[in-house]
Design a protein around this motif. Structure first.
Motif, PDB file in Angstrom:
ATOM      1  N   LEU A 135       0.717  -1.136   0.045  1.00 50.16           N
ATOM      2  CA  LEU A 135       0.087   0.096  -0.223  1.00 50.16           C
ATOM      3  C   LEU A 135       0.805   1.085   0.222  1.00 50.16           C
ATOM      4  N   PRO A 136       0.435   2.292  -0.569  1.00 50.71           N
ATOM      5  CA  PRO A 136       0.908   3.543  -0.410  1.00 50.71           C
ATOM      6  C   PRO A 136       1.500   3.875   1.168  1.00 50.71           C
ATOM      7  N   ALA A 137       2.449   4.586   1.322  1.00 47.81           N
ATOM      8  CA  ALA A 137       2.851   4.893   2.674  1.00 47.81           C
ATOM      9  C   ALA A 137       1.782   5.604   3.499  1.00 47.81           C
ATOM     10  N   ASP A 138       1.313   6.773   2.778  1.00 50.95           N
ATOM     11  CA  ASP A 138       0.043   7.558   3.414  1.00 50.95           C
ATOM     12  C   ASP A 138      -1.231   6.579   3.889  1.00 50.95           C
ATOM     13  N   ASP A 139      -1.690   5.986   2.901  1.00 57.41           N
ATOM     14  CA  ASP A 139      -2.743   4.963   3.096  1.00 57.41           C
ATOM     15  C   ASP A 139      -2.417   4.086   4.212  1.00 57.41           C
ATOM     16  N   GLU A 140      -1.189   3.483   4.238  1.00 59.73           N
ATOM     17  CA  GLU A 140      -0.911   2.530   5.513  1.00 59.73           C
ATOM     18  C   GLU A 140      -0.816   3.352   6.589  1.00 59.73           C
TER      19      GLU A 140
ATOM     20  N   ALA B  25       1.075  -4.496  14.271  1.00 56.98           N
ATOM     21  CA  ALA B  25       0.108  -4.261  13.306  1.00 56.98           C
ATOM     22  C   ALA B  25       0.726  -4.132  12.045  1.00 56.98           C
ATOM     23  N   ILE B  26      -0.056  -4.508  10.845  1.00 54.21           N
ATOM     24  CA  ILE B  26       0.262  -4.182   9.478  1.00 54.21           C
ATOM     25  C   ILE B  26      -0.887  -3.709   8.757  1.00 54.21           C
ATOM     26  N   ALA B  27      -0.908  -2.969   7.752  1.00 53.83           N
ATOM     27  CA  ALA B  27      -2.056  -2.897   7.060  1.00 53.83           C
ATOM     28  C   ALA B  27      -1.613  -3.318   5.608  1.00 53.83           C
ATOM     29  N   ARG B  28      -2.507  -3.989   4.967  1.00 50.94           N
ATOM     30  CA  ARG B  28      -2.125  -4.602   3.793  1.00 50.94           C
ATOM     31  C   ARG B  28      -3.746  -4.619   2.466  1.00 50.94           C
ATOM     32  N   GLN B  29      -3.284  -4.651   1.414  1.00 54.16           N
ATOM     33  CA  GLN B  29      -4.544  -4.634   0.420  1.00 54.16           C
ATOM     34  C   GLN B  29      -5.267  -6.106   0.779  1.00 54.16           C
TER      35      GLN B  29
ATOM     36  N   PRO C  20      -7.687  -3.205  -4.857  1.00 58.85           N
ATOM     37  CA  PRO C  20      -7.086  -2.000  -4.440  1.00 58.85           C
ATOM     38  C   PRO C  20      -7.644  -0.910  -3.588  1.00 58.85           C
ATOM     39  N   ASN C  21      -9.033  -1.020  -3.788  1.00 62.71           N
ATOM     40  CA  ASN C  21      -9.883  -0.435  -2.905  1.00 62.71           C
ATOM     41  C   ASN C  21     -10.791  -0.979  -1.461  1.00 62.71           C
ATOM     42  N   GLN C  22      -9.744  -2.047  -1.112  1.00 66.83           N
ATOM     43  CA  GLN C  22      -9.754  -2.757   0.072  1.00 66.83           C
ATOM     44  C   GLN C  22      -8.631  -3.068   0.824  1.00 66.83           C
ATOM     45  N   ALA C  23      -8.826  -2.780   2.138  1.00 61.13           N
ATOM     46  CA  ALA C  23      -7.604  -3.173   2.875  1.00 61.13           C
ATOM     47  C   ALA C  23      -8.022  -3.767   4.237  1.00 61.13           C
ATOM     48  N   VAL C  24      -6.910  -4.421   4.680  1.00 65.84           N
ATOM     49  CA  VAL C  24      -7.235  -5.044   6.159  1.00 65.84           C
ATOM     50  C   VAL C  24      -6.008  -4.664   6.995  1.00 65.84           C
ATOM     51  N   VAL C  25      -6.483  -4.277   8.294  1.00 63.07           N
ATOM     52  CA  VAL C  25      -5.414  -4.054   9.078  1.00 63.07           C
ATOM     53  C   VAL C  25      -5.417  -5.424  10.015  1.00 63.07           C
TER      54      VAL C  25
ATOM     55  N   HIS D 258     -11.998   1.865   0.636  1.00 66.41           N
ATOM     56  CA  HIS D 258     -11.449   3.029   0.204  1.00 66.41           C
ATOM     57  C   HIS D 258     -12.901   3.861  -0.261  1.00 66.41           C
ATOM     58  N   THR D 259     -13.200   4.840   0.369  1.00 68.12           N
ATOM     59  CA  THR D 259     -14.331   5.609  -0.149  1.00 68.12           C
ATOM     60  C   THR D 259     -14.105   7.374  -0.158  1.00 68.12           C
TER      61      THR D 259
END
Length: 212
Positions: A107-112, A159-163, A167-172, A197-198
């Motif tokens: 994921l992009p750093a800002d999104d993460e 903790a990690i954040a990934r797709q 691309p418009n969905q993610a999970v922490v 992502h909304t």
């Protein structure tokens, strides 16, 4: 010195011996020789027997064919060794490294950063009750439902954040420790928060999804 004449009797005896030897020689078939002791017998006619004429058949040695290589399957990622239960804060770094090794960043750093901050806050609110008012749609029954874990003994270990598939969905993905209302402490707990992502008020953002 004069040689005395041979006896006629001796001459007759010699003639008989020679005759017997001649008969014995005639009795032996032509071309046959007496086999030497220990040697294999030779065919009388000189024609090899069918068994001898046929070449010996030796089954060829077939080397075991190598098994067909299997399709290359993705090798499982082997994370670094997790700390033993009860290791405390000292083992949290190893847990974080294990997560990052098992799921590389995508994921992009800002999104993460946004996802991690929100995911941590959601987990704390869910476990301890602190901050539930920020998400009334996710905790509609708060504060009626008492928190399951004491805030003083709650700790997020990693903790990690990934797709999450698209691309418009993610999970922490969070690993945490805490002491429940019965006084039992447990670490290496796992909780996932999913996001979509909304766009809200003209600004893109990651919106958490209710737990199902």
């Amino acid at each position: 010195m004069t040689t005395p004449p041979r006896s006629p009797r001796l001459l007759v005896l010699s003639t008989v011996v020679l005759a017997v030897c001649g008969v014995a020689l005639l009795a032996v078939p032509h071309g046959q020789e007496q086999a030497a002791p220990g040697s294999s017998p030779v065919s009388v006619t000189g024609v090899p027997s069918p068994a001898a004429a046929a070449p010996s058949v030796i089954a060829p040695t077939v080397a075991a064919a190598p098994s067909k290589p299997r399709a290359a399957s993705p090798s499982p990622v082997v994370p670094s060794a997790l700390p033993p239960h009860g290791e405390g804060v000292a083992g949290d770094r190893a847990v974080q490294q294990s997560l990052e090794a098992a799921w590389p960043a995508d994921l992009p750093a800002d999104d993460e950063r946004e996802l991690l901050a929100t995911g941590r806050s959601l987990l704390r609110a869910d476990a301890t009750g602190i901050g539930r008012e920020k998400w009334p749609e996710l905790f509609p029954h708060s504060p009626a439902v008492a928190p399951a874990f004491a805030a003083a003994r709650f700790r997020i270990q990693a903790a990690i954040a990934r797709q999450d598939g698209r691309p418009n969905q993610a999970v922490v993905h969070l690993v945490w420790a805490g002491t429940d209302r019965g006084g039992t402490f447990t670490d290496l707990r796992i909780t996932d928060w999913h996001f979509t992502h909304t766009v809200k008020k003209g600004a893109p953002t990651w919106t958490p999804q209710p737990h199902t």
